[in-house]
Structure formats: C-alpha cells, structure tokens
Write a protein that holds these residues in place. Structure first.
Motif, PDB file in Angstrom:
ATOM      1  N   ARG A 196      -3.593   4.257   7.793  1.00  0.00           N
ATOM      2  CA  ARG A 196      -3.617   3.855   9.195  1.00  0.00           C
ATOM      3  C   ARG A 196      -3.974   2.376   9.252  1.00  0.00           C
ATOM      4  N   GLY A 197      -3.597   1.738  10.352  1.00  0.00           N
ATOM      5  CA  GLY A 197      -3.742   0.280  10.467  1.00  0.00           C
ATOM      6  C   GLY A 197      -5.054  -0.290   9.939  1.00  0.00           C
ATOM      7  N   PRO A 198      -6.204   0.179  10.452  1.00  0.00           N
ATOM      8  CA  PRO A 198      -7.468  -0.415  10.020  1.00  0.00           C
ATOM      9  C   PRO A 198      -7.723  -0.198   8.526  1.00  0.00           C
ATOM     10  N   MET A 199      -7.230   0.929   7.988  1.00  0.00           N
ATOM     11  CA  MET A 199      -7.395   1.179   6.555  1.00  0.00           C
ATOM     12  C   MET A 199      -6.604   0.175   5.738  1.00  0.00           C
ATOM     13  N   VAL A 200      -5.410  -0.111   6.215  1.00  0.00           N
ATOM     14  CA  VAL A 200      -4.575  -1.082   5.498  1.00  0.00           C
ATOM     15  C   VAL A 200      -5.267  -2.436   5.504  1.00  0.00           C
ATOM     16  N   THR A 209       7.093  -6.274   8.973  1.00  0.00           N
ATOM     17  CA  THR A 209       5.959  -7.036   9.494  1.00  0.00           C
ATOM     18  C   THR A 209       4.883  -6.072   9.996  1.00  0.00           C
ATOM     19  N   GLY A 210       4.622  -5.061   9.196  1.00  0.00           N
ATOM     20  CA  GLY A 210       3.628  -4.056   9.584  1.00  0.00           C
ATOM     21  C   GLY A 210       2.203  -4.529   9.340  1.00  0.00           C
ATOM     22  N   ASP A 211       1.334  -3.550   9.107  1.00  0.00           N
ATOM     23  CA  ASP A 211      -0.098  -3.844   9.022  1.00  0.00           C
ATOM     24  C   ASP A 211      -0.478  -4.757   7.864  1.00  0.00           C
ATOM     25  N   VAL A 229       0.822  -1.204   0.000  1.00  0.00           N
ATOM     26  CA  VAL A 229       0.000   0.000   0.000  1.00  0.00           C
ATOM     27  C   VAL A 229       0.863   1.264   0.000  1.00  0.00           C
ATOM     28  N   TYR A 230       2.077   1.161   0.539  1.00  0.00           N
ATOM     29  CA  TYR A 230       2.923   2.359   0.647  1.00  0.00           C
ATOM     30  C   TYR A 230       3.659   2.671  -0.646  1.00  0.00           C
ATOM     31  N   GLY A 231       4.001   1.661  -1.409  1.00  0.00           N
ATOM     32  CA  GLY A 231       4.752   1.913  -2.644  1.00  0.00           C
ATOM     33  C   GLY A 231       4.499   0.834  -3.676  1.00  0.00           C
ATOM     34  N   PRO A 232       3.265   0.804  -4.218  1.00  0.00           N
ATOM     35  CA  PRO A 232       2.959  -0.268  -5.173  1.00  0.00           C
ATOM     36  C   PRO A 232       3.859  -0.186  -6.412  1.00  0.00           C
ATOM     37  N   SER A 233       4.578  -1.246  -6.718  1.00  0.00           N
ATOM     38  CA  SER A 233       5.475  -1.169  -7.869  1.00  0.00           C
ATOM     39  C   SER A 233       5.186  -2.227  -8.924  1.00  0.00           C
ATOM     40  N   ILE A 234       4.253  -3.107  -8.640  1.00  0.00           N
ATOM     41  CA  ILE A 234       3.950  -4.175  -9.604  1.00  0.00           C
ATOM     42  C   ILE A 234       3.400  -3.639 -10.939  1.00  0.00           C
TER      43      ILE A 234
END
Ligand code: ATP
Ligand code: MG
Length: 361
Positions: A184-188, A215-217, A135-140
C-alpha cells in the motif's frame, strides 16, 4: 620564465563541450607546477566517465606547449563528481548523484538498462550503487547474479551486496523467496526510505535507482524523499509506450525532478549474418520523444536475444559481450549520462549563486 598566469590563460582556450565554459572558469585546473621549461598540472573533471576526456587532455597539452619557453607538458586527468548540492537535510549525504531510471510502460528494459549503466559507470572508475526500488517485481538481484545473497547488517545499517564492482540493494534481498506482499502507498514510501537511509551506501559518485513502471508510489516517494539529480526515461518506439512515457516524464517535471534524457530500447535488430539493421516498430522514435520533451536523446540499444540471456545469467551485456553493439551503446550512454549529471550540477550551482539575497527596502 613561464608563470602560472600564462599557463591558466592558455588553458582558458579549452572549453568543456558539455558545460560550455572554459576549464579554468570551471575550476578544473589544479596544482600547476612549473620547473624550468616543464609544466605539470591536474585537470579535475566532473566525472571519471567523461566522454571527451582524451580530447580535453590533448587540447590542454596543445595549448600549453604552444607557450614560449615550454618544452614539456604533463597533464594528469582526475575526476571528482560534483554533489547534488542540497541545503535541505539529506537521507544519503554521501551519495553525490542520484539518477532514477523510469518508464511509462512496463517491460521496456529499465532494469536491463539500470544494470548495464551501473556496471559501465563503475568500469570507468566511478563508485556506483544500484538501488532496486521495484517493490512489485524486483529483478536486479537476478540480473546481477546475486539473487541468493542475504545482506547482513552492520551497526544499524544494512550492508549492500557487492557485485561486478557495484553496491546493490534490492527489496528482493529482504523478502523470503516467493513471498507476496500487498503493497500500500505508505508502505511503499516507507520501504523506499529504508532502502536509502538504512543502507550503508557509503561514499558513492552515482546511485542509480531502478523504478517500477509508471508514476506510482515508488517513483513519487523517491522524488519526494531525496533531491534527485534527475530521471532518465526508457522507452520503446511503440505508440503506446511513447505516449505513456511522455506522460510519466511530465509528471516528474511537475515534481521538480529534472529530466536527464531519453533512452530508446529494442528499437532495432541487427542481423548477425549481414549486419543489416531493421527497425522493429513504427511508433515514435526515442529521438522524437526526447525532442518533444526538450531533453537530450541519450541513445538507442538494439534488440539482441543476448541482452536478455545475459540478464538471465546474471552477467550484464557490458561484461558478457563487451564488443557487442548493445554493450557499446550502454558504454556510450553511460558517459553521456554522466556528462548530463555534471551539466545539471553546474546549472544548479549557478542558479543558487544567482539567487538574490533578501534585502528589506
Ligand atoms: N535490448 C534488449 N534486447 C533483448 N532483450 C531485452 C533488451 N532489453 C531488455 N530485454 C529483455 O526484455 C525483458 C524486459 O526487460 P526489463 O526487465 O529490463 O524491463 P523493465 O522495464 O525493467 O520491466 P518492468 O517494467 O517489469 O520492471 C527482459 O526479459 C529483458 O531481458
Ligand atoms: Mg524492471
């Protein structure tokens, strides 16, 4: 007169080297047909990307032709990927295996590995999806040359983009270009759930999930939302990368997500003029990390500027330079990974069948 029992007995001598059982016990042998001296049957493997398909075929032929009275043997090799076999409600029941690609440190090559492995598995005949959960840096989208695509919806579901024989979905498709999101966590968690459940993945043998580092959200939500086949750890042989990769791996284990193995990336450089291989870092090699974690070492991908360029051009190395060392490494790793998925599916099936039923005293 040759009987089916004789044919099956002969085939019991053929072992699947990954699953350590004979192919009859594994239920691979199907549709035995005997007509005079000619014997025909199917061997249904657990993956079209089986690394030992040709060897198994030859062993089956040898075993059966050795029977008295057999003059001709025809073996048809087919494959059916086993399901993650889960009793709990599943967001993506039509997806047989879900394999997450994770790392400790960022920038070690997860997305590159995910894109190449997805294409390699598809090339072996499997139905493959690739979910970009970074979610932070989509590169696909960029790596697979579909960054300008806008998926449409059919009914209530988003239709994945098809490229290079795989179905692709990324949060990158759903954001406006340059749009920044404060995650934010729940959004992820909600977004990862949507990327699974609200996408029309259809029947898939393998869904690879490219994760953000650590090992984040996103990784933790994924592990909670669906039963994963397992997670693959990508690492470079730098001390820091190895240490963090080890920590990430342990956290996945704590979440009951099986570790499928370690892939080492950018460990060495093969000089194009001399073919000599140079190791670039002095940290823990991937093989050692795998040994410490007690998981298979799936292989090493050399550093080659072509890998990066291929990614930037939207055509992964397995397609742009199929004869290169890195493409061959990706192909071999994809087969070992598929074999590993079969091993885990079998282990799960066996542990379920051994679960004692409750009987009150
Ligand atoms: N084997 C390789 N040889 C050369 N360049 C590589 C190799 N593997 C990856 N790269 C390059 O390294 C950079 C980082 O790779 P990639 O984006 O796949 O890493 P990542 O782990 O997904 O990063 P992030 O943690 O940011 O998601 C990219 O520019 C990619 O093209
Ligand atoms: Mg990435």
């Amino acid at each position: 007169m040759i009987t089916e029992a004789q044919v099956l007995d002969a085939l019991r001598t053929v072992q699947d080297p990954d699953l350590h059982q004979d192919i009859v016990r594994l239920g691979f042998v199907k549709d035995v047909q005997i007509k005079d001296g000619s014997v025909k049957f199917q061997v249904q493997l657990t993956t079209p990307a089986c690394p030992v398909k040709d060897i198994l075929k030859a062993q089956c032929e040898e075993a059966v032709i050795a029977l008295a009275g057999v003059e001709k043997v025809e073996v048809e090799m087919t494959a059916q990927v086993r399901s993650r076999a889960t009793e709990q409600e599943d967001l993506v029941p039509e997806v047989k295996q879900i394999i997450a690609i994770a790392s400790g440190k960022g920038g070690v090559g997860k997305s590159t590995v995910s894109a190449n492995l997805a294409v390699a598995l598809a090339q072996s005949g499997a139905r493959v999806g690739l979910l970009d959960a970074d979610v932070y840096g989509p590169s696909i989208p960029l790596m697979l040359g579909c960054q300008d695509e806008h998926p449409f919806t059919r009914g209530k579901k988003i239709v994945p983009i098809e490229r290079h024989g795989i179905r692709i979905m990324s949060i990158g498709f759903l954001l406006e270009e340059g749009q920044a999101v404060m995650w934010r966590g729940p959004m992820v968690a909600g977004t990862v759930k949507q990327l699974l459940a609200d996408v029309d993945w259809g029947d898939l043998d393998y869904l690879l999930v490219d994760l953000p580092p650590g090992t984040g959200d996103a990784p933790m939500s994924l592990a909670q939302l669906v039963p994963l086949t397992g997670v693959v750890i990508v690492s470079t042989p730098q001390t820091v990368a190895g240490n963090i990769a080890g920590k990430a791996a342990k956290l996945f284990t704590r979440m009951n997500t099986p570790l499928m193995g370690v892939i080492e990336n950018m460990a060495s450089f093969i000089a194009p003029d001399t073919g000599k291989e140079y190791r670039l870092f002095s940290g823990m090699p991937g093989s050692q990390l795998a040994a410490e974690l007690k998981v298979p070492f799936l292989g090493s991908i050399p550093l080659d500027p072509e890998v990066g360029l291929a990614g930037d051009r939207g055509l992964p190395s397995v397609l742009s330079a199929p004869d290169s060392a890195q493409a061959k490494a990706f192909m071999a790793i994809s087969k070992d990974l598929a074999a590993q998925a079969s091993v885990l599916a079998l282990a799960r099936r066996e542990s379920e069948s051994q679960t004692p039923t409750f009987s009150p005293a």
